[in-house]
Design an enzyme around this catalytic site. Structure first.
Site, PDB file in Angstrom:
ATOM      1  N   HIS A  81      42.148  43.852  34.877  1.00  0.00           N
ATOM      2  CA  HIS A  81      40.806  44.235  34.410  1.00  0.00           C
ATOM      3  C   HIS A  81      40.885  45.204  33.233  1.00  0.00           C
ATOM      4  CE1 HIS A  81      38.904  43.191  38.587  1.00  0.00           C
ATOM      5  NE2 HIS A  81      39.149  42.122  37.848  1.00  0.00           N
ATOM      6  N   TYR A 107      45.787  43.109  42.842  1.00  0.00           N
ATOM      7  CA  TYR A 107      46.055  42.003  41.928  1.00  0.00           C
ATOM      8  C   TYR A 107      47.553  41.874  41.644  1.00  0.00           C
ATOM      9  CZ  TYR A 107      41.226  40.780  40.743  1.00  0.00           C
ATOM     10  OH  TYR A 107      39.935  40.336  40.785  1.00  0.00           O
ATOM     11  N   ARG A 158      39.361  48.821  44.113  1.00  0.00           N
ATOM     12  CA  ARG A 158      38.285  48.785  45.102  1.00  0.00           C
ATOM     13  C   ARG A 158      38.773  48.403  46.488  1.00  0.00           C
ATOM     14  NH1 ARG A 158      37.772  43.888  42.140  1.00  0.00           N
ATOM     15  NH2 ARG A 158      37.327  42.013  43.392  1.00  0.00           N
TER      16      ARG A 158
END
Length: 845
Positions: A268, A277, A331
């Protein structure tokens, strides 16, 4: 290959790169054999082989696959009119459509698992094929009605389930619906809307890192389904870009997502993401290497050392006794899965990578797998591995007496992940993880109703992991649930009450597509100002000298506050408190200095020295000594010399040494909250924890203050009393320079935050900079480490006053010369991106 190679060459040799994806012509027979092998490999990866599934270790995995498939078949049996699966409403919820495809895949998988009760079940296979047709006709085939909700489901998630299902049922699909493969592939291409002409677009911010690995793996499988050699080669060529080390000064396609030279991983564009990720990327590329084995489409042995480097330098420092550290999970910190579950994914990848590696590399990976098994406080369940073959390999590694358990980290290690603004410091008995942020790296990540109260997670929040403790009792989702978001360990926050994004705007994002900044759910403006905002100050970094480290950061408001005049009137921005902070990472202590702590808006401010949680029935105590020498026991507020928190039930303790601080407030509260306060999708489960809060409070309108304290892991009372005689000294603590000395280590550590020359005892350094100097007590050697924490400077100069020293070893870019008054060290930091430069000097003993 039709690709820019410069960045790839930083990770692979030129000869190796050219050999990864052979580009020459192959015979029709060889191509057909390679495609057939690719399909067979894929089935073996996910369904196992007759040999693997005959092993008793895979019984639990096979049973789990069977249970899932039978549950899904029952849901098909119970489906009402207009349903494929009972209770799964389709047509407006993209997540439900993805779930429907996943359930079909799980049924297909069970019919390919040797030894399972559904193996070879023709009726179940027909139902899957019919289900694929049904979903395409009603909910997927019309692209004008699709692509609602989350882009990920349409471009990656659904394609992943469909591609795997079609490979598993390749023969049945060709027999029953020979047109179905081409129909689905055409639709999957059409849904690749962030791509280009139905293919990958390396210039798209959606086609990077883990997302790119997922997309390209899907396209490899689609090529195998179509017997399309060109598609396979193109997908592999695109995927090669994720193996390259990111050069932040020469970005290809503007992409900052991926692995950096210091082991950092970013997704991101600005989020530190190894633990989410990053592990997804690791899993996908290792699976791809297995799928390609023996096909002739790629020579994965050229890539194995690169992936091994990710595990050694990127993952291993972030895993403590089988637990993935919070600082790299974005998150995902708000999810109920634990850090132990995260690491199980890494273990499976390491197991499979060891089968592709050779020699010492394979042995090191196997030893690391054993190390995690032996040190983790949670039992790793191999039944949760993706592949039955991995289950067998894992069992074989554990049974191999010739491979000793061994960490990929040395027992004492300090790691500056400066490319992602994170720091990890490890010693036998503990690990300290620090989350920084800057104008380069996001302060936090919020998205999709996850991590609802993240505001201060990048403001120097720290996590002190103590050996032998079940970390689910110390951190994880329950830490963020029960500890106030304004009082996370290590942060300085203003006294105010903020509202979550859903509370502010009535939905999981800010919606204003008519504004010039175009706020939609996946717009760049949403990313910049809502989902993962960066700070506004460049200073965040540190240096490493051997096993010792330093880190520094200037706290700032996020970019939304800076750009508030550009934002819509109803967009809520927040102003942060101010602080200049340093962390000095030693053996038995983590020393923290803070200066200029306050608030220009005149609000009250709290600095959390630490925050720890314990189970409600744990036996915890807080004791200490006042400045005047009298004993003290908390909770309460007092001027303290030191404090000790102990959890007798867990057998852990932390000492707090106050080197310079006003009154300290110590709270020990019983807190009960629902896990849903941090993530809307969490079960509404109330958790109760004892919450320790150690903080320094400043009243509204108070002048900025300075603080100096040390965290002392596992300290007992006698250890804390011993600090009255040293060995720590604070040499400087201002917004310009912060420095400490440790007499026993012969170590001086300095962070400077302002331009110009700064004098600290017998050292002069020009700033901004980070510096460590260690004079060996039993030799004539002096070691020095220097870095540029702003990543903007061309050179940093240091003067060691006194003796003239000569270099013994020095990194490239370091120059040493004798000058009047001592020894001068000039370091070329241009384009070093925060890397530490070291030199060892010798002088008269």
């Amino acid at each position: 290959m039709d690709i820019t190679r410069r960045r790839l060459l930083s990770a692979l040799s030129a000869a190796g790169l050219l050999a990864v994806v052979p580009a020459g012509p192959v015979s029709a027979a060889a191509a057909a054999a390679g495609v057939a092998r690719l399909r067979a490999n894929t089935a073996a990866v996910f369904a196992g082989t007759p040999e693997s599934n005959a092993r008793p270790e895979t019984a639990a995995k096979i049973a789990a696959v069977d249970r899932a498939a039978r549950t899904n078949l029952k849901a098909m049996d119970d489906a009402g009119t207009g349903e494929l699966f009972a209770g799964l409403a389709l047509g407006t919820d993209d997540a439900n459509l993805h779930t429907a495809y996943r359930w079909l895949y799980e049924i297909a998988l069970a019919t390919r698992v040797h030894g399972g009760s559904l193996y070879g079940d023709a009726a179940a296979r027909r139902r899957v094929v019919d289900g694929l047709v049904w979903l395409h006709e009603r909910y997927y085939g019309d692209q004008s009605k699709g692509y609602y909700g989350n882009w990920f489901n349409w471009e990656i998630g659904i394609s992943q389930q469909v591609s795997k299902t079609l490979v598993l049922l390749y023969d049945e699909v060709l027999a029953q619906r020979p047109d179905l493969v081409r129909t689905y592939v055409a639709s999957m291409d059409a849904y690749l809307r962030n791509g280009k002409d139905g293919d990958v677009n390396l210039d798209s911010r959606f086609h990077t890192g883990a997302n790119l690995a997922d997309i390209t793996t899907n396209r490899v499988l689609q090529g195998a389904l179509l017997d399309d050699i060109a598609r396979i080669r193109k997908a592999l060529t695109d995927q090669l870009t994720v193996f390259a080390t990111i050069d932040p000064y020469h970005l290809d396609h503007g992409v900052t997502d991926g692995y950096y030279a210091d082991g950092s991983f970013i997704q991101h564009a600005s989020v530190a993401y190894t633990g989410s990720y990053g592990k997804g990327l690791l899993t996908r590329v290792v699976q791809t290497l297995k799928i390609l084995d023996g096909t002739g489409f790629a020579h994965g042995e050229e890539l194995v050392p690169v992936v091994h480097g990710w595990v050694r330098n990127g993952f291993a420092p972030l895993i403590f006794e089988g637990w993935m550290m919070e600082i790299v999970k974005g998150r995902a910190v708000s999810r109920t899965d634990s850090g132990y579950t995260d690491v199980a994914v890494v273990v499976e990848a390491a197991v499979d990578l060891s089968s592709l590696a050779e020699g010492t590399m394979a042995r090191a990976l196997k030893g690391y797998v054993k190390h995690i098994r032996e040190t983790s406080r949670a039992t790793l369940d191999p039944a949760r591995f993706v592949s039955p073959v991995s289950v067998v390999r894992y069992a074989d590694i554990l049974a191999d007496a010739s491979v000793p358990a061994a960490d990929l980290n040395p027992a004492a290690r300090s790691v500056a992940f400066n490319a992602m603004d994170k720091t990890v410091h490890r010693r036998p008995g503990y690990a300290f993880a620090l989350s920084r942020s800057s104008a380069r790296i996001s302060k936090y990540e919020y998205m999709n109703g996850e991590n609802l109260m993240p505001w201060f997670q990048g403001e120097g929040a720290h996590y002190l992991y103590l050996s032998g403790q079940d970390q689910t009792r110390a951190y994880g989702v329950d830490y963020f649930t029960t500890v106030s978001p304004y009082a996370l360990a290590g942060v300085t926050a203003p006294a105010e009450q903020r509202r979550t994004v859903p509370e502010l705007y009535g939905k999981p994002y800010y919606d204003n597509p008519g504004h010039p900044l175009n706020f939609t759910s996946s717009s760049e403006s949403q990313n910049k100002y809502v989902y993962f905002p960066r700070g506004t100050h460049a200073h965040s970094g540190g240096a490493v000298l051997g096993a010792y480290g330093t880190a520094g950061m200037v706290q700032s408001s996020d970019v939304a506050f800076q750009d508030r005049e550009l934002l819509p009137d109803d967009f809520v921005v927040h102003r942060n408190a101010a602080a200049t902070k340093s962390w000095f990472l030693l053996d038995d202590e983590i020393v923290v200095l803070a200066a200029g702590v306050g608030d220009a808006a005149g609000r009250a401010v709290t600095t959390a020295v630490d925050a720890r949680i314990a189970a409600p029935d744990d036996a915890v105590s807080v004791t200490g000594v006042r400045d005047d020498g009298r004993p003290w026991s908390g909770p309460g507020t007092a001027e303290l010399r030191w404090l000790r928190y102990a959890n007798a039930t867990q057998g852990t303790a932390v000492g707090y040494l106050f080197l310079d601080a006003p009154s300290v407030r110590v709270a020990l509260d019983r807190v009960t909250r629902s896990r849903r306060v941090v993530r809307t999708a969490n079960p509404d489960t109330a958790v109760t924890r004892q919450v320790l809060g150690v903080s320094v409070d400043q009243a509204a309108g108070a002048r900025p203050v300075r603080l100096a304290y040390a965290l002392v892991p596992h300290a007992d009372a006698s250890r804390m009393r011993s600090y009255a005689k040293g060995p720590l000294r604070v040499l400087a603590n201002s917004r310009r320079v912060q420095a400490v000395a440790h007499r026993g280590l012969g170590l001086t550590a300095v962070n400077t935050f302002a331009p110009g020359r700064h004098e600290v005892e017998a050292v002069r350094v020009d700033g901004p900079s980070s510096l460590l100097v260690r004079r060996s007590p039993d030799s004539a050697l002096t070691s020095v480490a220097v870095s540029d924490p702003t990543m903007r400077r061309d050179t940093v100069s240091v003067l060691l006053r006194g003796r003239r020293l000569r270099p013994v070893t020095a990194d490239e870019g370091v120059r040493v010369r004798a000058v009047s008054g001592g020894t001068r060290i000039d370091v070329t930091t241009h384009h070093a991106y925060g890397r530490s430069f070291t030199v060892t000097l010798r002088g008269p003993h």
